[in-house]
Every structure is written in structure tokens, then in C-alpha cells.
Design an enzyme around this catalytic site. Structure first.
Site, PDB file in Angstrom:
ATOM      1  N   ASN A 158       0.828  -1.193   0.000  1.00  0.00           N
ATOM      2  CA  ASN A 158       0.000   0.000   0.000  1.00  0.00           C
ATOM      3  C   ASN A 158       0.870   1.253   0.000  1.00  0.00           C
ATOM      4  O   ASN A 158       1.552   1.538   0.998  1.00  0.00           O
ATOM      5  CB  ASN A 158      -0.916   0.037   1.224  1.00  0.00           C
ATOM      6  CG  ASN A 158      -1.700   1.344   1.296  1.00  0.00           C
ATOM      7  OD1 ASN A 158      -2.643   1.548   0.559  1.00  0.00           O
ATOM      8  ND2 ASN A 158      -1.275   2.259   2.175  1.00  0.00           N
ATOM      9  N   GLU A 159       0.910   1.945  -1.133  1.00  0.00           N
ATOM     10  CA  GLU A 159       1.449   3.303  -1.308  1.00  0.00           C
ATOM     11  C   GLU A 159       2.958   3.413  -1.225  1.00  0.00           C
ATOM     12  O   GLU A 159       3.495   4.525  -1.384  1.00  0.00           O
ATOM     13  CB  GLU A 159       0.787   4.285  -0.318  1.00  0.00           C
ATOM     14  CG  GLU A 159      -0.711   4.421  -0.527  1.00  0.00           C
ATOM     15  CD  GLU A 159      -1.356   5.549   0.243  1.00  0.00           C
ATOM     16  OE1 GLU A 159      -2.466   5.980  -0.129  1.00  0.00           O
ATOM     17  OE2 GLU A 159      -0.747   5.994   1.246  1.00  0.00           O
ATOM     18  N   ASN A 160       3.702   2.327  -1.015  1.00  0.00           N
ATOM     19  CA  ASN A 160       5.151   2.471  -0.841  1.00  0.00           C
ATOM     20  C   ASN A 160       5.866   2.884  -2.122  1.00  0.00           C
ATOM     21  O   ASN A 160       6.791   3.713  -2.083  1.00  0.00           O
ATOM     22  CB  ASN A 160       5.740   1.162  -0.301  1.00  0.00           C
ATOM     23  CG  ASN A 160       5.219   0.826   1.072  1.00  0.00           C
ATOM     24  OD1 ASN A 160       4.645   1.663   1.760  1.00  0.00           O
ATOM     25  ND2 ASN A 160       5.409  -0.416   1.489  1.00  0.00           N
TER      26      ASN A 160
ATOM     27  N   LEU B 280       4.852   6.659  -2.506  1.00  0.00           N
ATOM     28  CA  LEU B 280       5.350   7.609  -1.518  1.00  0.00           C
ATOM     29  C   LEU B 280       6.867   7.718  -1.516  1.00  0.00           C
ATOM     30  O   LEU B 280       7.410   8.755  -1.125  1.00  0.00           O
ATOM     31  CB  LEU B 280       4.858   7.221  -0.125  1.00  0.00           C
ATOM     32  CG  LEU B 280       3.349   7.333   0.106  1.00  0.00           C
ATOM     33  CD1 LEU B 280       2.996   6.953   1.532  1.00  0.00           C
ATOM     34  CD2 LEU B 280       2.845   8.739  -0.211  1.00  0.00           C
TER      35      LEU B 280
ATOM     36  N   SER C 275      -0.358  -0.548  -4.823  1.00  0.00           N
ATOM     37  CA  SER C 275      -1.503   0.329  -5.029  1.00  0.00           C
ATOM     38  C   SER C 275      -1.191   1.651  -4.352  1.00  0.00           C
ATOM     39  O   SER C 275      -0.966   1.672  -3.134  1.00  0.00           O
ATOM     40  CB  SER C 275      -2.775  -0.289  -4.445  1.00  0.00           C
ATOM     41  OG  SER C 275      -3.907   0.497  -4.730  1.00  0.00           O
TER      42      SER C 275
END
Length: 791
Positions: free
Chosen positions: A412-414, A417, A455
């Protein structure tokens, strides 16, 4: 035959000068809470008062003995240890653990007999372990000031922007002694697919032995033998055609057909072990092909494209050992009843209990499963790398029987980010996991399901990971910095996260917070608001639409209304662009404690108005009015297997809701498609087709709607009828203000002049009809805006 002795139940807990009875499965926090040794961390700021629990070391103890039949091998099996533990039996150390998300099996044959032997599980604080690993591999960036990326543990137990920091420890899943002889089924991995009107079973069986004997596995489907396999080695794989089966289908696309698959391990005619699950046959693909607009992301099940009407799922309790099958079934049925067809299990939580996936199988809910990485740079070195590999292999195998599980997602989002937050890349940060390790494991163990690296993810480094034109997208500029009307500015290919905050139900907030007076910015309310500048964003979100509320009650009403309007704006806009936009996954379905958050169901299990709005915007057939190319259109949304035909009535009304004129246009919308019908501009437009209605307000007037309210006692509660002589915007009945256990069947309702609606209130106690006239039980937008208090 394998024999089992359950070791769940009564244990003793020792640590930090405390000795109390304990319950397994459980956690230190729940044991201390049960014994009155700590205050309820859900109340006020008690979370801070119990922080010491997560920094202490703890020991669980009990005596064990084998009372079953004689076996060649006795194993001690832990389905889940949270997290850093040393397991001792009668003074002998069996092993050490470093991962909450794995199962553990220890050979105790020589250590356990008929007489009781002391068993101890010593837990080291997760903080101690995280700091130890950090000292070995060096610091890594993350989105929160806690070291969750240095330990394989539920990340959100360290706190999140909707959750408390309650760092748990304990035997959180069942534990047992297991006796067996000759051999046992160490792993069974069935991959069930469907193509060309037939099922296919790709079955792998792994065997652990105490004797080298010729064995066989009998394979049965619904009790009927379909084959028998000779087990000449410790792992055997067979691919079998299964004609005559009905495919498993997601909600709205057919029956979620399930079959009982049984594997019986035999030595001659003697049964040694048995494995049994319910499973289903279906094919899954994700179309990620390029087109003129970018890169698609369309889920196909059994060859048919599916618009994903999804919600993000977080652990339903900060203490996940408290989850039961009944609670899973309740929450997942609530999702299904809201029109949801996809649940995304978010990467900062856990791989959920078997019951979660079984219920999804039964309900036809698609499951998108994240691997457990979220919002941080994760070290790729030891001691974490081998834990990640073991954890992934364990859970891919464990979850393989479930037809509801349709995709594995790396994180999730790694990937996003890392660049967006300019996290340093001079140290390992997890990219190897997502782009190499995990896809290789999935390709080896579960090629029946598509893997996605993360994602959001655009498919490669050729595009920015959160590029709306390529694959999955997280929409957080809206809410964090922009008004919700900006959802209409883009048409991503698949919106995997977006959402808008609101406080929980009034009773949930009031039960958790003792502030007097309770204000939006009083200490307890702020403590139960974990998002950075969350209340500031709520206020800035209200400002373009409403004057600042004059009371806490008005703030509560308006922020809940704004949440509904925001999410509706996004879902209906993006849904009207199907198949270009192929799905939305609202952040989030549920909460794990009482908190102001993005959830539709609050931490006490009460419905926020958003829950009812989801049911409307995710309906198989729905209408919405959208702005396109400088004008307005009615988008007729038909997510149904049959065409939608009939007279579409379009009304123009003035700002007071009075009819100006109406037209009727015959429409015929093909299955699984959207039709756009141009309509004239107007102050208030109403579109009706069958029992569906859409409203468009170009200008808003908030005159007295002239409401009359009558309440009738009926078995189980009240039927409350509301009649409007004028335009009544956003009438809301808050049942928890009548009784803590009361529920209602509708959220915000808008009534045109002369219309009525009946709200069905049900409660576990007799209700006074007069209670609906109490302040703030039933109100409407005009009343709130005129006075800031209910009239």
C-alpha cells in the site's frame, strides 16, 4: 488418524509485576482489561495511560499433557504469535518467533507425555525488537513516527491516521497439540479455475513423514471421488479437469457456487490425515493493456468485465483476537447489503482469519489482498527478508482455496510515496519485495491469480506510480488539499482509494468522550481525531458549501452530510465513465475503535449516513446527473445482466422545488453499460426511471420545508412518517439519539414539495413515539442552517 488437543482457553499471564488469568486466543491488553488492571483504552485519552503495556515483556503459562491416542509424533502448533516470542516446554526452548503473520509448529514428542508439563511463551516488547532491527539495518523513512516497518507485525497497532497506538502482544490465534503417525498433510494448495464451461483443479499436496511408506491421496468433490494420487515423493502436483461444475461468480453476476473439496491421506485403507475446505471454480484476469488514454485496469471474472464497487477493509478491532466468525459475517453482510462487490484487505493490517474469506466466498464478494506493507520504507536485509518470504509462502498457501480472493497486491502506497515524499534511496526500501520476491512467490505458488506490485501503481517506472491515466490511482489531493467537487476534474482508470472524513454516530462519540461540554475541538474529541489537521480539513471542507456551524450538534450533522456528498460526487462521476474508469474502492468500510474517520460503519458498529448512501450509489441500477462538455446529462447506470428500458422522466423545478415543466424520454440501456442523456440546465433537475431518482441543484434555497412528523409504535420499534409541504433537503433521523441500540433503514432523504417518506426505526426496547420530537433526533438541512440547532 491425526488427533488434536485444543490448548485454547485458560492460561496465566505474568509481567511487569502483574499476574492475572488469561484467555487464549487473546492479547495482553484484553486480559488486563478483563481483569480490571487497565482502563478501557477506547475512552477519552486512556490510550495514553495504557501505553506502558506495549513496552513491557510478558509471559503466558499453562501446563500441558497429551491425553490422546499414542502417536509417533506430537506437534505443538501455534496459528499466531504476536509477535516476538520464545516458546519453552518443561525448561526446553522449542524456538523463537519474530512474525505475527505466520504459523509455527514444534516437535514436542519427547517432551510431552500423559503428565502435565509447564509450557511458557515469553513475549518481548515489539518496540524492543523493532529498535534492535533498526540498529542492525539502519533507519528507514515512513509516514508515521513509529517503527512498524522493522517488525513483521500488524502495522496499525502502532497507530494510524484513524487508529490508536496500542502495541499488542499475545497468543492471538488458536494453539493446539497435534498427534500423528506415518505421515500428515503438511500443505494442500488447490488452485481452482474455470474455462470453456469446465472447471480445472491444479492441486499440490505436501507431505511430512515419520515413515517411508507408499501412500496415496484420495481427492473428493462434494463427497465424490474424482481421483487418487500415489504419493511417491513429499510433494505431488496434479492437474485435473472437473466437468459439470457451476462457476463461482461475484455478486450481481450469478451464483457464488461452492463445492466441498476433500483430500484424504491414506496408508493402504488406513486414513492418516484429512484436509477439507469449501472452494469454487472461476477464472480471474486483470486487463492492463494500453489504449489511447493510457493503461486499463479492468477486472474480469469468468471472462466478463466487472465494475468494482469496492470498500477498503481495515482490521475490525484493534485487538484482532476478539474477532469472531459472527462478527465477520455481520460486517461483510453489511458490505454486501450496501451494494459492495469487492473488499480490499489493506496492507497495514493482517491476513484475516479463515472465516473472513469463507464468508466472502459465500456472499460472492471479491477480495483484493494486500501483502502487509504500508506507507514506509521496508528493509530488505536479514533478519526481515527471510521472514517476508516465509510469511508470503505461508499465506499464499493458506488462502489459495478461496475463490473470492482474486488478486495479490504487493503493498500500500510504498512505490508511490518513496518518490512523492522524497524518501532516500541510498538504502534498501522494499522495491525488491514488490517487483521481484513477491511476484516470484505468487508465480510459483498461485499462478491462478494476477499479481500487482502495489496500489497505486502505473505498471512500470515509465510513469509516475500514481498517474491517473495508468492502472490504479489513490485520490488524496481531494480531502487533504482540495474540495470534493474536484473529483470531477479527472477520470482515473481505477480509483483504489479515496474518501472523506466525518465523526462517528452521536452515541458512539458521546460514549467514548466525557468532555463537558463536548465541542469539535475539546480534548477528548481531538484525541479521537488522528488525522493530521483532521478537524481543520473538516472545517475547510465545509467552508465552500455552508457557513461555520454554531453548535457541536450542527457540526456533527454537517460534517456527516459533507462526507456523503463528497463520496457520492466521486463515485457517481467515476461510475458514469465506465468502462474507462473500471472501479472505485471507498476508503473505508469500517473502524477499529470510536474515532472521526473516513468509515461508513463506525467503531461501535453503528451506521453513519455514508453507509446508506453507498447502498444508493452502488445500486445495480442508478441515475446520476453529471456535467459533460459544458452541459448536463443524465447518466443511466446499468450494472445488470438485463437491459434497462423505460420512460425517463426529467423535471425542471424552481429553487423552492415547484415543478416548472417535465419531459419524458424513452431509454434502452444495454447490460453492464452507461447511457448519457442530455438534459437542459436548470436550478433544480429531477430525473426518474422506475424506482430510481437523481437530483441536481444548480442553486440552493433553504426555506422552511414545512415538515410534519408522525410516529407510530409497531412491533420492534417505530414507523416515523415525514411529510414536506416545501422542499426538504437532507432530512436525517439519528436513531442512536432515541436509544443506544436503535437502528433506522435510511440516511439522508430529500423530499420534494408534497412528498412523504417513512423511516423504520427498530430497537431492542420499547420506544416512546414522542422521542422523535426530541432535539436533533430528526432534522433537516434548512433547520440546521437557520439556527445551528434543531427546532
Amino acid at each position: 488418524m491425526t488427533s488434536v488437543e485444543d490448548l485454547s482457553g485458560s492460561w496465566e499471564l505474568h509481567g511487569d509485576g502483574v499476574a492475572v488469568p488469561a484467555t487464549v486466543p487473546g492479547s495482553v491488553h484484553t486480559d488486563l482489561l478483563r481483569q480490571g488492571r487497565i482502563p478501557d483504552p477506547f475512552l477519552d485519552d486512556n490510550e495514553l495511560a495504557v501505553a506502558w503495556v506495549g513496552r513491557a515483556d510478558w509471559t503466558y503459562q499453562r501446563d500441558v499433557a497429551w491425553h490422546g491416542p499414542e502417536h509417533e509424533r506430537i506437534d505443538l502448533v501455534f496459528e499466531g504469535l504476536d509477535t516476538v516470542a520464545r516458546v519453552d516446554l518443561n525448561g526446553t526452548t522449542l524456538g523463537e518467533t519474530r512474525n505475527m503473520h505466520r504459523t509455527y509448529r514444534f516437535d514436542v514428542t519427547s517432551l510431552v507425555g500423559a503428565g502435565p508439563q509447564p509450557l511458557s511463551v515469553h513475549f518481548t516488547s515489539a518496540y524492543t525488537e523493532a529498535e534492535r532491527v533498526k540498529s542492525l539495518v539502519g533507519p528507514r523513512a515512513n509516514a508515521y513516527p513509529e517503527p512498524f516497518q522493522f517488525i513483521r507485525k500488524m502495522a496499525c497497532s502502532f497507530g494510524w491516521d484513524w487508529g490508536p497506538t496500542l502495541v499488542t502482544a499475545g497468543i492471538w490465534r488458536p494453539v493446539r497439540l497435534e498427534g500423528w503417525s506415518t505421515a500428515r498433510l503438511a500443505a494442500v494448495r488447490p488452485l481452482c479455475t474455470y474455462a470453456e464451461n469446465a472447471g480445472k483443479l491444479d492441486l499440490t499436496c505436501e507431505i511430512e513423514r515419520t515413515q517411508d511408506r507408499a501412500l496415496r491421496a484420495q481427492i473428493l468433490l462434494d463427497g465424490r471421488e474424482i481421483t487418487s494420487l500415489d504419493l511417491d515423493t513429499d510433494a505431488v502436483r496434479a492437474t485435473l479437469d472437473i466437468p459439470g461444475v457451476t462457476p463461482w461468480n461475484p455478486r450481481g453476476y450469478g451464483e457464488p457456487a461452492l463445492y466441498t473439496l476433500t483430500v484424504v491421506l491414506l496408508d493402504g485403507d488406513r486414513e492418516l490425515d484429512r484436509w477439507e475446505r469449501r472452494t469454487g471454480f472461476r477464472s480471474v484476469e486483470i486487463d492492463r493493456s494500453p489504449d489511447d488514454a493510457g493503461t486499463r485496469f479492468v477486472i474480469h471474472v469468468n471472462g466478463e468485465p466487472v465494475f468494482a464497487k469496492g470498500v477498503n477493509w481495515i482490521p475490525d478491532d484493534i485487538f484482532p483476537s476478539r474477532m469472531t466468525r459472527e462478527r465477520y459475517e455481520l460486517r461483510l453482510r453489511e458490505a454486501a447489503n450496501a451494494g459492495v462487490n469487492l473488499i480490499r484487505v489493506w496492507g497495514g493490517g493482517i491476513y484475516e482469519d479463515r472465516a473472513f474469506y469463507e464468508v466472502c466466498d459465500e456472499l460472492g464478494l471479491l477480495v483484493w489482498q494486500d501483502f502487509l506493507f504500508a506507507c514506509a520504507c521496508y528493509p530488505e536485509e536479514e533478519p526481515l527478508h527471510s521472514e517476508v518470504v516465509a510469511e508470503a509462502r505461508d499465506n499464499v498457501t493458506r488462502l489459495s482455496p478461496h475463490p473470492s480472493l482474486i488478486t495479490w497486491n504487493g503493498n500500500n502506497e510504498n512505490l508511490w510515496l518513496h518518490g512523492a515524499m522524497s524518501w532516500p534511496d541510498d538504502l534498501s526500501w522494499g522495491e525488491k519485495y514488490y517487483l521481484s520476491v513477491l511476484p516470484e512467490i505468487v508465480a510459483e505458488l498461485d499462478p491462478s491469480r494476477p499479481y500487482q506490485a502495489g496500489s497505486p501503481w502505473s505498471g512500470s517506472w515509465e510513469h509516475e506510480p500514481n498517474d491517473p491515466d495508468h492502472q490504479t490511482f489513490h485520490s488524496w489531493e481531494v480531502w487533504n488539499r482540495q474540495d470534493y467537487l474536484h473529483y470531477r476534474d479527472s477520470t482515473p482508470r481505477f480509483v483504489a482509494e479515496f474518501g472523506w472524513q466525518a465523526p462517528p454516530a452521536w452515541r458512539t462519540l458521546r460514549d467514548a468522550i466525557s468532555d463537558e461540554p463536548m465541542l469539535p475541538d475539546s480534548p477528548g474529541v481531538l484525541h479521537h481525531q488522528k488525522a493530521e489537521d483532521g478537524n481543520g480539513k473538516l472545517a475547510r471542507g465545509l467552508a465552500p458549501h455552508f457557513a461555520a456551524p454554531e453548535s457541536t450538534e450542527a457540526w456533527h450533522y454537517l460534517t456527516q452530510l459533507n462526507q456523503v456528498r463528497a463520496v457520492r460526487t466521486g463515485v457517481e462521476h467515476w461510475r458514469s465513465h465506465w468502462p474507462h474508469t473500471a472501479g472505485t474502492i471507498v476508503w473505508q468500510l469500517n473502524d477499529l475503535w470510536p474515532v472521526t474517520s473516513w468509515a461508513a460503519i463506525d467503531g461501535a458498529g453503528r451506521y453513519k449516513p455514508l453507509y446508506f448512501a453507498l447502498r444508493e450509489m452502488y445500486a445495480d441500477r442508478a441515475l446520476t446527473i453529471q456535467r459533460r462538455d459544458g452541459g448536463l446529462v443524465v447518466a443511466v447506470l446499468n450494472d445488470h445482466a438485463e437491459p434497462w428500458t423505460g420512460p425517463l422522466r426529467i423535471e425542471r423545478r424552481d429553487t423552492a422545488g415547484r415543478l416548472v415543466y417535465s419531459i419524458i424520454e424513452k431509454v434502452e440501456v444495454a447490460p453492464r453499460s452507461v447511457a448519457l442523456i442530455p438534459v437542459p440546465n436548470g436550478d433544480l433537475l429531477v430525473a426518474c426511471l422506475d424506482d430510481q431518482r437523481a437530483l441536481w441543484f444548480e442553486a440552493e434555497e433553504f426555506a422552511d420545508p414545512g415538515l410534519t412528523v408522525t410516529a407510530e409504535q409497531v412491533p420492534g420499534g417505530l414507523d416515523v412518517t415525514v411529510h414536506a409541504t416545501g422542499l426538504a433537503r437532507d432530512v436525517l433521523l439519528q436513531p442512536d439519539r432515541v436509544h443506544p441500540g436503535a437502528v433506522v433503514d435510511k440516511g439522508f432523504v430529500t423530499l420534494l414539495p408534497g412528498e412523504s417518506t417513512t423511516l423504520h426505526v427498530r430497537a431492542p426496547a420499547e420506544l416512546d413515539p414522542g422521542s422523535v420530537k426530541d432535539p436533533w433526533v430528526l432534522t433537516d438541512l434548512a433547520s440546521v442552517l437557520r439556527s445551528g440547532s434543531a427546532e
